[in-house]
Design a protein around this motif. Structure first.
Motif, PDB file in Angstrom:
ATOM      1  N   HIS A 268      43.109  28.338  10.619  1.00 46.84           N
ATOM      2  CA  HIS A 268      41.744  27.875  10.064  1.00 46.84           C
ATOM      3  C   HIS A 268      42.149  26.448   9.223  1.00 46.84           C
ATOM      4  N   ARG A 269      41.201  25.739   8.840  1.00 44.76           N
ATOM      5  CA  ARG A 269      40.998  24.877   7.979  1.00 44.76           C
ATOM      6  C   ARG A 269      40.167  24.539   6.880  1.00 44.76           C
ATOM      7  N   ALA A 270      40.698  24.740   5.421  1.00 49.00           N
ATOM      8  CA  ALA A 270      39.400  24.416   4.846  1.00 49.00           C
ATOM      9  C   ALA A 270      39.874  23.437   3.681  1.00 49.00           C
ATOM     10  N   SER A 271      38.967  22.538   3.475  1.00 46.01           N
ATOM     11  CA  SER A 271      39.051  22.118   1.595  1.00 46.01           C
ATOM     12  C   SER A 271      40.658  21.160   2.150  1.00 46.01           C
ATOM     13  N   GLY A 272      40.997  20.956   3.331  1.00 44.17           N
ATOM     14  CA  GLY A 272      42.027  20.296   3.654  1.00 44.17           C
ATOM     15  C   GLY A 272      43.163  20.355   3.674  1.00 44.17           C
ATOM     16  N   HIS A 273      43.144  22.312   3.274  1.00 48.89           N
ATOM     17  CA  HIS A 273      44.657  23.212   3.792  1.00 48.89           C
ATOM     18  C   HIS A 273      43.841  23.615   4.950  1.00 48.89           C
ATOM     19  N   GLU A 274      45.377  24.586   5.064  1.00 46.66           N
ATOM     20  CA  GLU A 274      45.580  25.541   6.768  1.00 46.66           C
ATOM     21  C   GLU A 274      45.391  26.435   5.928  1.00 46.66           C
ATOM     22  N   HIS A 275      44.290  27.375   6.728  1.00 48.35           N
ATOM     23  CA  HIS A 275      44.744  28.931   6.048  1.00 48.35           C
ATOM     24  C   HIS A 275      44.983  30.030   7.650  1.00 48.35           C
ATOM     25  N   VAL A 276      46.270  31.104   7.241  1.00 53.15           N
ATOM     26  CA  VAL A 276      46.278  31.251   8.543  1.00 53.15           C
ATOM     27  C   VAL A 276      46.203  33.207   8.125  1.00 53.15           C
ATOM     28  N   LEU A 277      45.149  33.614   8.825  1.00 55.76           N
ATOM     29  CA  LEU A 277      44.113  34.600   8.612  1.00 55.76           C
ATOM     30  C   LEU A 277      44.473  35.191   9.981  1.00 55.76           C
ATOM     31  N   GLY A 278      44.144  37.073   9.986  1.00 57.48           N
ATOM     32  CA  GLY A 278      44.820  37.966  11.040  1.00 57.48           C
ATOM     33  C   GLY A 278      43.059  38.303  11.534  1.00 57.48           C
ATOM     34  N   LEU A 279      43.009  38.911  12.686  1.00 56.48           N
ATOM     35  CA  LEU A 279      42.000  39.708  13.211  1.00 56.48           C
ATOM     36  C   LEU A 279      41.013  40.582  12.646  1.00 56.48           C
ATOM     37  N   GLU A 280      41.235  42.096  12.083  1.00 57.07           N
ATOM     38  CA  GLU A 280      40.416  42.160  10.846  1.00 57.07           C
ATOM     39  C   GLU A 280      39.823  40.911  10.546  1.00 57.07           C
ATOM     40  N   ASP A 281      39.975  39.352  10.072  1.00 61.59           N
ATOM     41  CA  ASP A 281      39.418  38.643   8.822  1.00 61.59           C
ATOM     42  C   ASP A 281      38.469  38.105   9.798  1.00 61.59           C
ATOM     43  N   GLN A 282      37.896  38.414  10.824  1.00 58.85           N
ATOM     44  CA  GLN A 282      37.518  37.193  12.078  1.00 58.85           C
ATOM     45  C   GLN A 282      35.876  37.961  12.251  1.00 58.85           C
ATOM     46  N   SER A 283      34.916  37.435  11.938  1.00 56.92           N
ATOM     47  CA  SER A 283      33.352  37.458  11.915  1.00 56.92           C
ATOM     48  C   SER A 283      33.893  38.254  13.477  1.00 56.92           C
ATOM     49  N   GLU A 284      32.437  39.663  13.516  1.00 54.28           N
ATOM     50  CA  GLU A 284      32.064  40.509  14.742  1.00 54.28           C
ATOM     51  C   GLU A 284      31.932  39.469  15.106  1.00 54.28           C
ATOM     52  N   GLY A 285      31.124  38.234  15.255  1.00 56.24           N
ATOM     53  CA  GLY A 285      30.648  37.538  17.115  1.00 56.24           C
ATOM     54  C   GLY A 285      31.701  36.612  17.622  1.00 56.24           C
ATOM     55  N   THR A 286      32.813  36.362  16.527  1.00 52.10           N
ATOM     56  CA  THR A 286      34.350  35.569  16.976  1.00 52.10           C
ATOM     57  C   THR A 286      34.836  36.717  17.798  1.00 52.10           C
ATOM     58  N   GLN A 287      34.834  38.018  17.578  1.00 49.18           N
ATOM     59  CA  GLN A 287      36.347  38.699  18.006  1.00 49.18           C
ATOM     60  C   GLN A 287      34.899  39.285  19.191  1.00 49.18           C
ATOM     61  N   ALA A 288      33.839  39.287  19.159  1.00 46.12           N
ATOM     62  CA  ALA A 288      32.818  39.594  20.731  1.00 46.12           C
ATOM     63  C   ALA A 288      33.523  38.131  21.576  1.00 46.12           C
ATOM     64  N   LEU A 289      33.270  36.355  20.748  1.00 46.60           N
ATOM     65  CA  LEU A 289      33.110  35.785  21.551  1.00 46.60           C
ATOM     66  C   LEU A 289      35.208  35.405  22.338  1.00 46.60           C
ATOM     67  N   MET A 290      35.898  36.317  21.822  1.00 54.95           N
ATOM     68  CA  MET A 290      37.228  36.450  22.193  1.00 54.95           C
ATOM     69  C   MET A 290      38.144  37.494  23.201  1.00 54.95           C
ATOM     70  N   ASP A 291      36.515  38.510  23.453  1.00 54.06           N
ATOM     71  CA  ASP A 291      36.571  40.282  23.745  1.00 54.06           C
ATOM     72  C   ASP A 291      36.299  39.949  25.280  1.00 54.06           C
ATOM     73  N   LEU A 292      34.971  38.894  25.024  1.00 59.64           N
ATOM     74  CA  LEU A 292      34.424  38.160  26.543  1.00 59.64           C
ATOM     75  C   LEU A 292      35.191  36.615  27.334  1.00 59.64           C
ATOM     76  N   GLY A 293      35.572  35.640  26.195  1.00 59.06           N
ATOM     77  CA  GLY A 293      36.510  35.077  26.831  1.00 59.06           C
ATOM     78  C   GLY A 293      37.732  35.088  27.670  1.00 59.06           C
ATOM     79  N   LEU A 294      37.996  36.066  26.977  1.00 63.06           N
ATOM     80  CA  LEU A 294      39.500  37.143  27.968  1.00 63.06           C
ATOM     81  C   LEU A 294      38.841  37.637  29.060  1.00 63.06           C
ATOM     82  N   ARG A 295      38.218  38.161  28.862  1.00 64.13           N
ATOM     83  CA  ARG A 295      37.261  38.814  30.183  1.00 64.13           C
ATOM     84  C   ARG A 295      37.438  37.834  31.370  1.00 64.13           C
ATOM     85  N   ALA A 296      36.462  36.901  31.222  1.00 66.49           N
ATOM     86  CA  ALA A 296      36.081  36.168  32.013  1.00 66.49           C
ATOM     87  C   ALA A 296      37.165  34.733  32.386  1.00 66.49           C
ATOM     88  N   PHE A 297      38.065  34.036  31.527  1.00 64.13           N
ATOM     89  CA  PHE A 297      39.351  34.172  31.747  1.00 64.13           C
ATOM     90  C   PHE A 297      40.076  34.859  33.210  1.00 64.13           C
TER      91      PHE A 297
END
Length: 440
Positions: A268-297
């Motif tokens: 992620h990038r915020a205030s001009g700095h890069e931040h490295v986060l894990g899966l547990e830090d992502q929202s439920e919406g992002t996780q749902a989109l990832m799950d659907l995206g991988l299956r759809a591919f």
């Protein structure tokens, strides 16, 4: 690809219900010949809570598990007795009535119908038909109880006369295991095609809200091309993610096998700095989109069928509409993959960003009768003069499949308590001591 699915006596699906995935005939057009019908690429089922939408998905999943043999396998891989099923339970006679499951499939231009009837103890009937180029129906096999009642002359393959038919095991599962590679009869090709659809051609995602937050590591492997596709998907969805990567590693499991795992890394990038986060830090919406995206591919790349229960769970309407568009557009779906989904989102019935999300023959509704039985029916059964007003008419109850809410009762149920909560009740839910509850 799936042409239709029929089910009887499964959960709320008491009477036979059919989800038809063939194009609606246009006024003035001759209906297409049976051998030239192509399945729809998208179908959406809409309805109120508890109307039975999820039971349609569950019925298809049950059929898949029966064909794969999963429900009967114990720890010792020995078949259990009987068949565990979920019949309709709001009638006196329904729990004892048999349940029926039937699919019509199209694979490389060849059409097949496969189905079975079961009760609590055994397979009552099972059949597989194929259709010739001119639409004639031919029997691959028919089963009546523990006997092959109608089998092609000479048997399906050389060992068919020594198969011991178990009363609670489907022949489709047995044939898939016994088929010799060297035997290439027409019947065996039909068996392989139908078995392949049940094992690799269908992806079912039942109700979920993305990947579990604490599940940082997931089994499997993700190549760099998939990483890049997923990164583009998440960036395009305005999730705040600039890039994702995976870290693969192996771990020894309890049985001594080596299992490969993947750990997701999000940048992620915020205030001009890069931040490295894990899966547990992502929202439920992002996780749902990832799950659907991988299956759809995977589904789009291989021309498979994907069934999603509650597509709109944790997803914005625009993202749901975009995913549907990927399946409808031949440019992004050149292999004819299918998306079948359930949803509460009435906006998907209309237009989003100037485009029609679903055609009228891609829209189905589910509604419960006063007896508690689900009825599945298409929008194409209604005359709709203004296609752009579908969502408004649906919410107004023109097509049914919306909840009837008793406003007074609803308000009373959520109103504040008139009697004060006891002072010693510090927790909102307190377990009562044994013997203190009233009634039975």
């Amino acid at each position: 690809m799936l042409l239709s699915f029929r089910v009887t006596n499964h959960r709320s699906l008491r009477d036979e219900q059919q989800l038809l995935l063939t194009p609606e005939g246009r006024q003035g057009e001759e209906p297409p010949a049976p051998e030239s019908v192509e399945p729809l690429r998208v179908a959406g089922i809409f309805g109120a809570n508890a109307s039975g939408k999820s039971n349609i998905v569950d019925a298809l999943r049950f059929m898949v598990l029966q064909v794969r043999g999963y429900p009967r396998r114990g720890r010792e891989e020995e078949p259990a007795e009987g068949i565990e099923r979920s019949p309709f339970r709001l009638d006196h006679d329904s729990p004892g009535r048999p349940s029926t499951y039937v699919v019509d499939l199209l694979d490389d231009g060849e059409r097949h119908t496969y189905g079975f009837v079961i009760d609590d103890t055994a397979v009552v009937a099972e059949w597989l038909f194929r259709y010739t180029a001119d639409g004639r129906e031919e029997v691959v096999f028919e089963r009546d109880g523990d006997e092959l009642s109608n089998e092609p002359e000479g048997g399906l393959f050389p060992v068919s006369d020594v198969i011991e038919i178990e009363s609670n095991v489907l022949l489709m599962e047995v044939f898939a295991k016994l088929q010799p590679k060297s035997f290439d009869s027409t019947e065996m090709r039909s068996l392989r095609a139908v078995s392949r659809w049940f094992t690799t051609g269908l992806v079912i995602r039942q109700r979920t809200f993305g990947l579990p937050r604490r599940r940082v590591e997931v089994p499997g492997h993700c190549d760099r091309i998939t990483e890049k596709r997923l990164s583009k998907l998440l960036v395009a969805a305005d999730t705040g993610i600039e890039d994702i990567q995976t870290e693969s590693f192996s771990r020894e499991m309890r049985d001594g096998r080596e299992q490969e795992f993947v750990r997701w890394v999000f940048r992620h990038r915020a205030s001009g700095h890069e931040h490295v986060l894990g899966l547990e830090d992502q929202s439920e919406g992002t996780q749902a989109l990832m799950d659907l995206g991988l299956r759809a591919f995977s589904v789009l790349d291989r021309g498979r069928t994907m069934v999603v229960d509650e597509l709109d769970a944790s997803l914005h309407t625009h993202l749901s509409a975009r995913l549907i568009e990927l399946f409808r557009d031949p440019r992004t779906n050149p292999r004819g993959a299918q998306l079948i989904f359930t949803s509460h989102d009435a906006a998907l019935l209309g237009r989003i960003r100037g485009g029609e999300v679903l055609a009228r023959d891609q829209i189905w509704f589910s509604e419960k009768s006063p007896e508690g039985a689900t009825e599945l029916y298409p929008l194409s059964g209604y005359e709709v003069a203004d296609e752009g007003a579908r969502a408004r008419k649906y919410l107004a109850g023109r097509y049914g499949a919306v909840p009837f809410v008793d406003d007074d009762l609803f308000s009373a149920a959520l109103a504040a308590r008139e009697d004060p909560i006891p002072d010693d009740s510090s927790a909102p839910y307190r377990r009562k001591a044994p013997g203190r509850s009233k009634g039975t």
